[in-house]
Design a protein around this motif. Structure first.
Motif, PDB file in Angstrom:
ATOM      1  N   ARG A   9       0.839  -1.197   0.000  1.00 33.50           N
ATOM      2  CA  ARG A   9       0.000   0.000   0.000  1.00 33.50           C
ATOM      3  C   ARG A   9       0.874   1.247   0.000  1.00 33.50           C
ATOM      4  O   ARG A   9       2.079   1.175   0.227  1.00 33.50           O
ATOM      5  N   SER A  10       0.205   2.368  -0.265  1.00 31.26           N
ATOM      6  CA  SER A  10       0.869   3.665  -0.138  1.00 31.26           C
ATOM      7  C   SER A  10       0.514   4.220   1.223  1.00 31.26           C
ATOM      8  O   SER A  10      -0.659   4.228   1.601  1.00 31.26           O
ATOM      9  N   ALA A  11       1.501   4.694   1.929  1.00 33.10           N
ATOM     10  CA  ALA A  11       1.251   5.265   3.257  1.00 33.10           C
ATOM     11  C   ALA A  11       1.313   6.780   3.170  1.00 33.10           C
ATOM     12  O   ALA A  11       2.292   7.347   2.675  1.00 33.10           O
ATOM     13  N   ALA A  12       0.256   7.424   3.642  1.00 33.92           N
ATOM     14  CA  ALA A  12       0.236   8.887   3.646  1.00 33.92           C
ATOM     15  C   ALA A  12       0.632   9.424   5.011  1.00 33.92           C
ATOM     16  O   ALA A  12       0.976  10.596   5.154  1.00 33.92           O
ATOM     17  N   SER A  13       0.581   8.561   6.022  1.00 37.09           N
ATOM     18  CA  SER A  13       0.969   9.005   7.363  1.00 37.09           C
ATOM     19  C   SER A  13       1.548   7.812   8.115  1.00 37.09           C
ATOM     20  O   SER A  13       1.436   6.664   7.660  1.00 37.09           O
ATOM     21  N   ALA A  14       2.122   8.113   9.266  1.00 37.03           N
ATOM     22  CA  ALA A  14       2.803   7.057  10.018  1.00 37.03           C
ATOM     23  C   ALA A  14       1.849   5.922  10.386  1.00 37.03           C
ATOM     24  O   ALA A  14       2.254   4.766  10.506  1.00 37.03           O
ATOM     25  N   GLY A  15       0.557   6.239  10.524  1.00 42.79           N
ATOM     26  CA  GLY A  15      -0.424   5.220  10.893  1.00 42.79           C
ATOM     27  C   GLY A  15      -0.584   4.124   9.847  1.00 42.79           C
ATOM     28  O   GLY A  15      -1.057   3.030  10.148  1.00 42.79           O
ATOM     29  N   ASP A  16      -0.202   4.421   8.594  1.00 37.22           N
ATOM     30  CA  ASP A  16      -0.352   3.427   7.516  1.00 37.22           C
ATOM     31  C   ASP A  16       0.872   2.529   7.379  1.00 37.22           C
ATOM     32  O   ASP A  16       0.922   1.675   6.496  1.00 37.22           O
ATOM     33  N   LEU A  17       1.876   2.756   8.206  1.00 38.07           N
ATOM     34  CA  LEU A  17       3.126   1.999   8.042  1.00 38.07           C
ATOM     35  C   LEU A  17       2.993   0.609   8.666  1.00 38.07           C
ATOM     36  O   LEU A  17       2.141   0.389   9.523  1.00 38.07           O
ATOM     37  N   PRO A  18       3.815  -0.358   8.237  1.00 39.56           N
ATOM     38  CA  PRO A  18       3.671  -1.730   8.730  1.00 39.56           C
ATOM     39  C   PRO A  18       3.798  -1.836  10.249  1.00 39.56           C
ATOM     40  O   PRO A  18       4.520  -1.067  10.881  1.00 39.56           O
ATOM     41  N   ARG A  19       3.066  -2.798  10.797  1.00 35.35           N
ATOM     42  CA  ARG A  19       3.144  -3.051  12.249  1.00 35.35           C
ATOM     43  C   ARG A  19       3.200  -4.537  12.528  1.00 35.35           C
ATOM     44  O   ARG A  19       2.840  -4.969  13.605  1.00 35.35           O
ATOM     45  N   ASP A  20       3.549  -5.322  11.515  1.00 35.53           N
ATOM     46  CA  ASP A  20       3.485  -6.768  11.742  1.00 35.53           C
ATOM     47  C   ASP A  20       4.834  -7.374  12.090  1.00 35.53           C
ATOM     48  O   ASP A  20       4.987  -8.595  12.129  1.00 35.53           O
ATOM     49  N   GLY A  21       5.829  -6.532  12.329  1.00 33.86           N
ATOM     50  CA  GLY A  21       7.103  -7.042  12.828  1.00 33.86           C
ATOM     51  C   GLY A  21       8.084  -7.500  11.769  1.00 33.86           C
ATOM     52  O   GLY A  21       9.191  -7.911  12.098  1.00 33.86           O
ATOM     53  N   LEU A  22       7.719  -7.427  10.473  1.00 29.14           N
ATOM     54  CA  LEU A  22       8.696  -7.798   9.443  1.00 29.14           C
ATOM     55  C   LEU A  22       9.758  -6.699   9.337  1.00 29.14           C
ATOM     56  O   LEU A  22       9.491  -5.536   9.622  1.00 29.14           O
ATOM     57  N   ALA A  23      10.942  -7.111   8.894  1.00 27.61           N
ATOM     58  CA  ALA A  23      12.027  -6.145   8.713  1.00 27.61           C
ATOM     59  C   ALA A  23      11.664  -5.147   7.608  1.00 27.61           C
ATOM     60  O   ALA A  23      10.884  -5.469   6.704  1.00 27.61           O
ATOM     61  N   GLU A  24      12.235  -3.959   7.710  1.00 27.72           N
ATOM     62  CA  GLU A  24      11.995  -2.930   6.702  1.00 27.72           C
ATOM     63  C   GLU A  24      13.317  -2.335   6.240  1.00 27.72           C
ATOM     64  O   GLU A  24      14.183  -2.050   7.063  1.00 27.72           O
ATOM     65  N   VAL A  25      13.424  -2.127   4.937  1.00 27.77           N
ATOM     66  CA  VAL A  25      14.562  -1.403   4.380  1.00 27.77           C
ATOM     67  C   VAL A  25      13.993  -0.228   3.598  1.00 27.77           C
ATOM     68  O   VAL A  25      13.221  -0.417   2.654  1.00 27.77           O
ATOM     69  N   ALA A  26      14.336   0.982   4.025  1.00 27.96           N
ATOM     70  CA  ALA A  26      13.788   2.173   3.386  1.00 27.96           C
ATOM     71  C   ALA A  26      14.755   2.707   2.335  1.00 27.96           C
ATOM     72  O   ALA A  26      15.973   2.687   2.532  1.00 27.96           O
ATOM     73  N   LEU A  27      14.205   3.160   1.218  1.00 30.39           N
ATOM     74  CA  LEU A  27      15.005   3.818   0.185  1.00 30.39           C
ATOM     75  C   LEU A  27      14.862   5.321   0.379  1.00 30.39           C
ATOM     76  O   LEU A  27      13.756   5.865   0.305  1.00 30.39           O
ATOM     77  N   VAL A  28      15.978   5.967   0.647  1.00 28.53           N
ATOM     78  CA  VAL A  28      15.973   7.399   0.952  1.00 28.53           C
ATOM     79  C   VAL A  28      16.846   8.097  -0.078  1.00 28.53           C
ATOM     80  O   VAL A  28      17.897   7.584  -0.460  1.00 28.53           O
ATOM     81  N   GLY A  29      16.443   9.265  -0.529  1.00 29.96           N
ATOM     82  CA  GLY A  29      17.307  10.012  -1.445  1.00 29.96           C
ATOM     83  C   GLY A  29      16.574  11.148  -2.107  1.00 29.96           C
ATOM     84  O   GLY A  29      15.344  11.251  -2.012  1.00 29.96           O
ATOM     85  N   ARG A  30      17.330  12.012  -2.788  1.00 29.87           N
ATOM     86  CA  ARG A  30      16.732  13.143  -3.478  1.00 29.87           C
ATOM     87  C   ARG A  30      15.731  12.661  -4.518  1.00 29.87           C
ATOM     88  O   ARG A  30      15.861  11.560  -5.048  1.00 29.87           O
ATOM     89  N   SER A  31      14.783  13.524  -4.831  1.00 31.38           N
ATOM     90  CA  SER A  31      13.863  13.232  -5.917  1.00 31.38           C
ATOM     91  C   SER A  31      14.669  12.989  -7.179  1.00 31.38           C
ATOM     92  O   SER A  31      15.655  13.691  -7.434  1.00 31.38           O
ATOM     93  N   ASN A  32      14.238  11.992  -7.945  1.00 34.36           N
ATOM     94  CA  ASN A  32      14.859  11.716  -9.239  1.00 34.36           C
ATOM     95  C   ASN A  32      16.202  10.986  -9.153  1.00 34.36           C
ATOM     96  O   ASN A  32      16.853  10.788 -10.168  1.00 34.36           O
ATOM     97  N   VAL A  33      16.610  10.606  -7.954  1.00 37.15           N
ATOM     98  CA  VAL A  33      17.917   9.944  -7.821  1.00 37.15           C
ATOM     99  C   VAL A  33      17.872   8.512  -8.361  1.00 37.15           C
ATOM    100  O   VAL A  33      18.906   7.930  -8.693  1.00 37.15           O
ATOM    101  N   GLY A  34      16.635   7.971  -8.447  1.00 38.75           N
ATOM    102  CA  GLY A  34      16.505   6.631  -9.002  1.00 38.75           C
ATOM    103  C   GLY A  34      16.049   5.580  -8.000  1.00 38.75           C
ATOM    104  O   GLY A  34      16.307   4.383  -8.179  1.00 38.75           O
TER     105      GLY A  34
END
Ligand SMILES: Nc1nc2c(ncn2[C@@H]2O[C@H](COP(=O)(O)OP(=O)(O)OP(=O)(O)O)[C@@H](O)[C@H]2O)c(=O)[nH]1
Ligand SMILES: [Mg+2]
Length: 231
Positions: A9-34
């Motif tokens: 899903r798309s999360a618009a706020s912190a409440g939509d983020l996963p809570r089932d205990g699976l690991a998460e890897v976030a992709l962070v970076g400038r817009s358009n970085v790829g």
């Protein structure tokens, strides 16, 4: 190795983020970085929308990924920074809220006990290999490395640099960030095997912060652990 990936899903706020205990890897970076292109290249499917126009990903898009016989984990494609008004590299809105969950863990009140069950997200900071040392990237790295338990740097679009240029650029990145930088290309596939190894480490470390570490997983991570303030 077989890779299964599905959009959650798309999360618009912190409440939509996963809570089932699976690991998460976030992709962070400038817009358009790829970020979205790299995810597609990793899972070998056009699962995330990409665009030449910056600011395409305005929500945190969550994907569930399983590679081979590994444990499932989430990849969270976060909105790019440096595009929103006044975006000078500060994490804004959803990105700040996403990582704020890490800080909530320091709080021991019962109100956040459910949040504490979620393992710390790990982060991959994506930087454009053609632009070493951008202030916004350096700020993002300083912030991530002090805030997130597992963080690593990936230089995207390496296919756009000639051999001599890439050596120079990587050297500049590594000296500015004081950390190793993994060069990759979503177009040629260069660096993706190494990136999978890094993601496996980050995801395993992320989940093992919640569960006791198993004996077969005792290799030290290549990613940065939270830097002590005194370093
Ligand atoms: N040559 C080359 N182009 C790339 C590579 N990765 C991404 N691009 C191009 O860069 C542009 C932006 O890619 P996206 O994946 O949409 O970037 P993003 O970081 O998700 O952008 P936002 O969603 O706006 O934050 C697109 O035109 C891609 O085709 C790469 O490895 N090599
Ligand atoms: Mg995107």
């Amino acid at each position: 190795m077989k890779v299964e990936a599905s959009f959650v899903r798309s999360a618009a706020s912190a409440g939509d983020l996963p809570r089932d205990g699976l690991a998460e890897v976030a992709l962070v970076g400038r817009s358009n970085v790829g970020k979205s292109s790299l995810l597609n290249a990793l899972v070998r499917r056009r699962i995330a929308r990409t665009s030449a126009a910056p600011g395409k990903t305005r929500l945190a898009n969550i994907y569930r990924v399983v590679r081979g016989s590994g444990a499932p984990f989430y990849v969270v494609d976060l909105p790019g920074y440096g595009y929103a008004r006044g975006g000078s590299g500060e994490f804004e809105g959803l990105v700040a809220a996403y990582f704020a969950r890490v800080r909530l863990k320091a709080d021991t009140t019962s109100a956040v006990r459910s949040v504490r069950l979620q393992p710390d997200p790990a982060a991959l900071l994506l930087v454009d290999s053609r632009h070493p040392g951008l202030e916004s990237d350096l700020e993002a790295w300083a912030w991530l490395r002090d805030t997130v338990d597992g963080a690593a740097i990936v230089a995207t679009k390496i296919d756009k640099l000639a051999r001599g240029e890439r050596i120079r650029a990587l050297r500049e990145f590594e000296s500015a960030c004081e950390h190793s930088v993994l060069p990759v290309s979503a177009v040629t596939g260069e660096g993706l095997d190494e990136l999978w190894k890094l993601i496996d480490q980050l995801a395993n470390n992320s989940s093992s912060r919640k569960e006791p570490r198993s004996s077969h997983n005792s290799n030290p991570p290549r990613a940065t652990a939270r830097r002590p303030r005194s370093e």
